[in-house]
Design a protein around this motif. Sequence first.
Motif, PDB file in Angstrom:
ATOM      1  N   ALA A  50      37.249  29.886  -1.074  1.00 24.18           N
ATOM      2  CA  ALA A  50      38.484  29.379  -0.480  1.00 24.18           C
ATOM      3  C   ALA A  50      38.427  27.868  -0.300  1.00 24.18           C
ATOM      4  O   ALA A  50      39.456  27.198  -0.231  1.00 24.18           O
ATOM      5  CB  ALA A  50      38.729  30.051   0.872  1.00 24.18           C
ATOM      6  N   ARG A  57      42.271  32.337  -6.378  1.00 24.13           N
ATOM      7  CA  ARG A  57      42.713  32.367  -4.975  1.00 24.13           C
ATOM      8  C   ARG A  57      43.895  31.433  -4.734  1.00 24.13           C
ATOM      9  O   ARG A  57      44.792  31.752  -3.955  1.00 24.13           O
ATOM     10  CB  ARG A  57      41.570  31.980  -4.043  1.00 24.13           C
ATOM     11  CG  ARG A  57      40.662  33.120  -3.722  1.00 24.13           C
ATOM     12  CD  ARG A  57      39.588  32.667  -2.784  1.00 24.13           C
ATOM     13  NE  ARG A  57      40.012  32.904  -1.424  1.00 24.13           N
ATOM     14  CZ  ARG A  57      39.234  33.399  -0.486  1.00 24.13           C
ATOM     15  NH1 ARG A  57      37.985  33.679  -0.763  1.00 24.13           N
ATOM     16  NH2 ARG A  57      39.679  33.592   0.725  1.00 24.13           N
ATOM     17  N   ARG A 108      47.547  32.651  -3.304  1.00 29.60           N
ATOM     18  CA  ARG A 108      48.221  32.070  -2.134  1.00 29.60           C
ATOM     19  C   ARG A 108      49.659  31.652  -2.446  1.00 29.60           C
ATOM     20  O   ARG A 108      50.494  31.613  -1.561  1.00 29.60           O
ATOM     21  CB  ARG A 108      47.434  30.864  -1.621  1.00 29.60           C
ATOM     22  CG  ARG A 108      46.303  31.272  -0.720  1.00 29.60           C
ATOM     23  CD  ARG A 108      45.661  30.062  -0.096  1.00 29.60           C
ATOM     24  NE  ARG A 108      44.281  30.070  -0.571  1.00 29.60           N
ATOM     25  CZ  ARG A 108      43.647  29.053  -1.088  1.00 29.60           C
ATOM     26  NH1 ARG A 108      44.235  27.884  -1.192  1.00 29.60           N
ATOM     27  NH2 ARG A 108      42.414  29.158  -1.508  1.00 29.60           N
ATOM     28  N   TYR A 161      41.386  40.111  -2.495  1.00 30.04           N
ATOM     29  CA  TYR A 161      40.238  39.380  -3.034  1.00 30.04           C
ATOM     30  C   TYR A 161      39.227  40.335  -3.669  1.00 30.04           C
ATOM     31  O   TYR A 161      38.640  40.025  -4.708  1.00 30.04           O
ATOM     32  CB  TYR A 161      39.580  38.530  -1.959  1.00 30.04           C
ATOM     33  CG  TYR A 161      40.503  37.480  -1.388  1.00 30.04           C
ATOM     34  CD1 TYR A 161      41.412  36.812  -2.201  1.00 30.04           C
ATOM     35  CD2 TYR A 161      40.482  37.169  -0.054  1.00 30.04           C
ATOM     36  CE1 TYR A 161      42.281  35.869  -1.690  1.00 30.04           C
ATOM     37  CE2 TYR A 161      41.345  36.215   0.471  1.00 30.04           C
ATOM     38  CZ  TYR A 161      42.239  35.566  -0.345  1.00 30.04           C
ATOM     39  OH  TYR A 161      43.084  34.630   0.164  1.00 30.04           O
ATOM     40  N   THR A 198      40.717  41.365  -6.931  1.00 25.84           N
ATOM     41  CA  THR A 198      40.578  40.251  -7.866  1.00 25.84           C
ATOM     42  C   THR A 198      39.158  40.185  -8.411  1.00 25.84           C
ATOM     43  O   THR A 198      38.951  39.983  -9.614  1.00 25.84           O
ATOM     44  CB  THR A 198      40.944  38.928  -7.173  1.00 25.84           C
ATOM     45  OG1 THR A 198      42.273  39.031  -6.663  1.00 25.84           O
ATOM     46  CG2 THR A 198      40.852  37.757  -8.124  1.00 25.84           C
TER      47      THR A 198
END
Length: 186
Positions: free
Chosen positions: A35, A154, A158, A172, A175
């Motif tokens: 992140a 990521r 978002r 996540y 993913t």
Amino acid sequence: MTFKAIVGIVLGAMLANNYALEKFLGAAPLLGWSAQEKKTTVLGVSVTVAMLLTALLAGLVQTYVLGALSLGYLQTLVFAAIVLIVVYAMNAAARAVFKKSLGVFFPVIALNSAVLGLAVNNAADALSLGESVLTALGAGLGFWLALEAFAAVRTKIRERYVPKAWRGLPIYLLTAAILSMALLAF
């Protein structure tokens, strides 16, 4: 060892046998640190260096100490100590060269299961010292690739609408599973 074998070992460890996505070792940094996009490069390089040094030292200790003295039952304990010594040495070197410690990366690298898993897997597969170092290079680069890819994905997640039940860790993990399947195609 031929150039073809060297490239095969590095690419195999980097893509087909990716420690973060295929073996699911070191998943905590992948899910948590990706992140922070600016820090993924530093973490990726640090883990790669830690894997290289750990594979080198663990290979030497396995060959000349544990194997020679039939102390294979101490392998995991000794390898964990080697990982900690390597990370402490990296922290000291970073302080000396950059006048800055590894900071928050110190525990992330020291407790990264991919680094310890690499040493144990190299010993279990009875790899030579050269093969161990090449595997470590490929595994480190693969870990870095997974961090960078996951960080890029990521940012896209978002920007898109994700149903409430899938926000955060569920999306996540999904993913990571999809990225894992994509790398297994190699």
